[in-house]
Design a protein around this motif. Structure first.
Motif, PDB file in Angstrom:
ATOM      1  N   ARG A  70     -48.925 -99.835 -20.149  1.00  0.00           N
ATOM      2  CA  ARG A  70     -50.360-100.179 -21.291  1.00  0.00           C
ATOM      3  C   ARG A  70     -51.018-101.525 -21.105  1.00  0.00           C
ATOM      4  O   ARG A  70     -50.050-102.268 -21.918  1.00  0.00           O
ATOM      5  CB  ARG A  70     -49.579 -99.877 -22.850  1.00  0.00           C
ATOM      6  N   PRO A  71     -52.192-100.901 -20.959  1.00  0.00           N
ATOM      7  CA  PRO A  71     -53.422-102.413 -21.547  1.00  0.00           C
ATOM      8  C   PRO A  71     -52.676-103.466 -22.477  1.00  0.00           C
ATOM      9  O   PRO A  71     -53.178-102.193 -23.794  1.00  0.00           O
ATOM     10  CB  PRO A  71     -54.750-101.663 -21.203  1.00  0.00           C
ATOM     11  N   PHE A  72     -53.329-103.629 -22.806  1.00  0.00           N
ATOM     12  CA  PHE A  72     -52.754-104.655 -23.990  1.00  0.00           C
ATOM     13  C   PHE A  72     -53.889-104.155 -25.319  1.00  0.00           C
ATOM     14  O   PHE A  72     -53.846-103.578 -26.345  1.00  0.00           O
ATOM     15  CB  PHE A  72     -53.092-106.214 -24.216  1.00  0.00           C
ATOM     16  N   ASN A  93     -50.227-105.567 -18.031  1.00  0.00           N
ATOM     17  CA  ASN A  93     -49.851-104.094 -18.744  1.00  0.00           C
ATOM     18  C   ASN A  93     -48.338-103.869 -19.218  1.00  0.00           C
ATOM     19  O   ASN A  93     -48.281-102.538 -19.513  1.00  0.00           O
ATOM     20  CB  ASN A  93     -50.615-102.770 -17.533  1.00  0.00           C
ATOM     21  N   PHE A  94     -47.621-105.017 -18.988  1.00  0.00           N
ATOM     22  CA  PHE A  94     -46.463-104.636 -19.957  1.00  0.00           C
ATOM     23  C   PHE A  94     -45.870-105.957 -20.709  1.00  0.00           C
ATOM     24  O   PHE A  94     -45.147-106.245 -21.397  1.00  0.00           O
ATOM     25  CB  PHE A  94     -45.591-104.779 -19.325  1.00  0.00           C
ATOM     26  N   GLN A 138     -56.126-108.849 -29.396  1.00  0.00           N
ATOM     27  CA  GLN A 138     -57.055-107.504 -28.913  1.00  0.00           C
ATOM     28  C   GLN A 138     -58.464-107.668 -29.443  1.00  0.00           C
ATOM     29  O   GLN A 138     -59.590-107.000 -29.244  1.00  0.00           O
ATOM     30  CB  GLN A 138     -56.093-106.032 -29.488  1.00  0.00           C
ATOM     31  N   SER A 149     -47.630-112.347 -19.955  1.00  0.00           N
ATOM     32  CA  SER A 149     -48.785-111.193 -19.471  1.00  0.00           C
ATOM     33  C   SER A 149     -49.673-111.181 -19.629  1.00  0.00           C
ATOM     34  O   SER A 149     -50.555-110.797 -18.828  1.00  0.00           O
ATOM     35  CB  SER A 149     -47.705-109.903 -20.658  1.00  0.00           C
ATOM     36  N   LEU A 150     -50.073-111.612 -20.563  1.00  0.00           N
ATOM     37  CA  LEU A 150     -52.230-111.558 -20.870  1.00  0.00           C
ATOM     38  C   LEU A 150     -52.434-112.671 -20.137  1.00  0.00           C
ATOM     39  O   LEU A 150     -53.714-111.967 -18.916  1.00  0.00           O
ATOM     40  CB  LEU A 150     -52.023-112.185 -22.046  1.00  0.00           C
ATOM     41  N   GLU A 177     -52.912-110.211 -17.066  1.00  0.00           N
ATOM     42  CA  GLU A 177     -53.493-109.014 -17.366  1.00  0.00           C
ATOM     43  C   GLU A 177     -54.719-109.547 -16.957  1.00  0.00           C
ATOM     44  O   GLU A 177     -56.701-108.828 -17.322  1.00  0.00           O
ATOM     45  CB  GLU A 177     -53.052-108.186 -18.476  1.00  0.00           C
TER      46      GLU A 177
END
Lengths: 165, 260
Positions: free
Chosen positions: A27-29, A77-78, B130, B176-177, B180
């Protein structure tokens, strides 16, 4: 969801093995809803904390928590899975520090992420496995649940065929 | 590398959650000293506004936006006000945290020992990340998400069992980010400080032996200053000098915990 649906608890030898049921989906953040995060973070954490408390109260002296290596590596995405897995890995260290005086050892086993999540995309490791074939953590878990591991606590043993070192 | 008038963060805009006191105040001051426009997102304006005023009287640019980081709508409003006022958001620093009360794991109660830490630490990192993301992405290789975590998030805690997993989750989220958001040029890092925050100073007052113990185990022999020892590291991470650093935790504790 009930606790039993969020965490799997099994007995191995004279020990207890706790394995969280993590969100399997990439899931994209920026797409994570509060409900997604409740299911990926809050519920499994509460269930695992409860399972650890139950294990301690049962008087068991060997506890093992199984998590994916995503805990340590992170993964695009995790974030929602890595956060929970790493939280449990480090909670093992707090528990080891507090419960050592009671003769309780608790360790983490980190396994390849494929058993925990689907849809792995992008790099989650910097190298190919050093060992050929799949690597079951069962022997290591049995060791950690035995008397032979009485001097080992608060550790993470990575059983992923030698991807992460 | 610097921009504009020679200050490394001139023209950049940062939000610092929990910026009304302690480490957050130190980070806010350090960013402002290097030219950033700083928004102090404080739960209470009574603590955040005096810090903003102090920064302004030192010649910096700062405003306080009262923000409860456990409330997604409040974080959204803070980001919107920041972008409305300064035209963008380059650096989101999530530092706010509360609820760390000593306990043993077997006695831990979710209401007393978990919920507030989970909300202010991990959930708030979700909200801050976010809601900042669309603006950090626009900022490109100036975009920064910095999370304040703790050495306990690496090594566990014998005193506050459930503090460690919350701080560990933030580190994993940052890694993680970093993966990403890297393709957009945005970096994501953590700082793990030990510094003279109000809570630690208060603990020292109640237990002077604690200060002696911490100083004794710290190779540099002192407890960090929130602005000059911790804020300066946040300022480095926010600057162009750190643009190739991502997914890392920088432990700022005088050499006490050196990792393994």
């Amino acid at each position: 969801m009930t606790n039993a649906e969020m965490v799997e608890v099994s007995e191995v030898g004279s020990g207890v093995v706790i394995r969280p049921r993590l969100d399997r989906s990439a899931r994209p953040f920026d797409s994570l809803s509060d409900a997604d995060f409740e299911a990926a973070w809050e519920q499994p954490m509460r269930a695992a904390i409860g399972a650890l408390q139950d294990a301690f109260r049962s008087g068991v002296k060997r506890i093992v928590v199984v998590i994916p290596t995503l805990a340590m590596s992170g993964g695009a995405n995790f974030a929602h899975v890595a956060a929970t897995a790493e939280a449990l890995r480090i909670l093992v260290k707090s528990a080891a520090r507090q419960w050592g005086a009671d003769g309780v050892t608790i360790n983490a086993v980190a396994v390849a992420p494929e058993g925990f999540v689907d849809d792995l995309t992008g790099p989650t490791s910097i190298a190919a496995p050093a060992l050929e074939g799949t690597s079951s953590p069962q022997e290591v878990i049995e060791f950690l649940c035995s008397d032979a591991s009485s001097k080992l606590t608060g550790q993470t043993l990575t059983v992923d065929g030698g991807v992460w070192m | 590398m610097t921009s504009g008038d020679g200050q490394p963060l001139t023209g950049r805009t940062a939000i610092v959650t929990g910026g009304g006191q302690g480490i957050g105040e130190g980070i806010a001051r350090a960013l402002a000293q290097r030219g950033a426009n700083v928004v102090i997102a404080a739960r209470r304006a009574a603590t955040g506004e005096p810090v903003a005023e102090a920064i302004r009287s030192d010649g910096g640019t700062a405003v306080c936006v009262e923000t409860d980081v456990t409330d997604r709508a409040a974080v959204d409003a803070c980001v919107a006000e920041t972008v409305g006022r300064f035209g963008g958001l380059d650096v989101m620093v999530h530092n706010a945290f509360s609820g760390a009360i000593p306990h043993r794991l077997e006695d831990a109660d979710f209401d007393a020992h978990w919920s507030l830490m989970s909300r202010t630490g991990v959930w708030a990192a979700l909200f801050c990340g976010q809601l900042a993301w669309p603006h950090l992405r626009k900022s490109g290789d100036r975009g920064r998400f910095i999370i304040v975590t703790s050495p306990s998030g690496v090594e566990g805690s014998a005193n506050i069992a459930l503090y460690s997993p919350v701080k560990a989750a933030e580190r994993a989220m940052a890694k993680s980010l970093a993966a990403e958001w890297g393709p957009a040029g945005v970096t994501v890092n953590c700082i793990a400080p030990v510094a003279a925050s109000p809570s630690l100073v208060s603990a020292f007052e109640q237990n002077p032996a604690l200060r002696v113990a911490i100083e004794a185990r710290t190779p540099l022999g002192r407890v960090g200053d929130v602005t000059d020892d911790i804020g300066s590291v946040a300022a480095f991470l926010a600057s162009d000098d750190a643009r190739y650093v991502s997914g890392q935790t920088i432990v700022c504790d005088g050499g006490s915990f050196m990792g393994l």
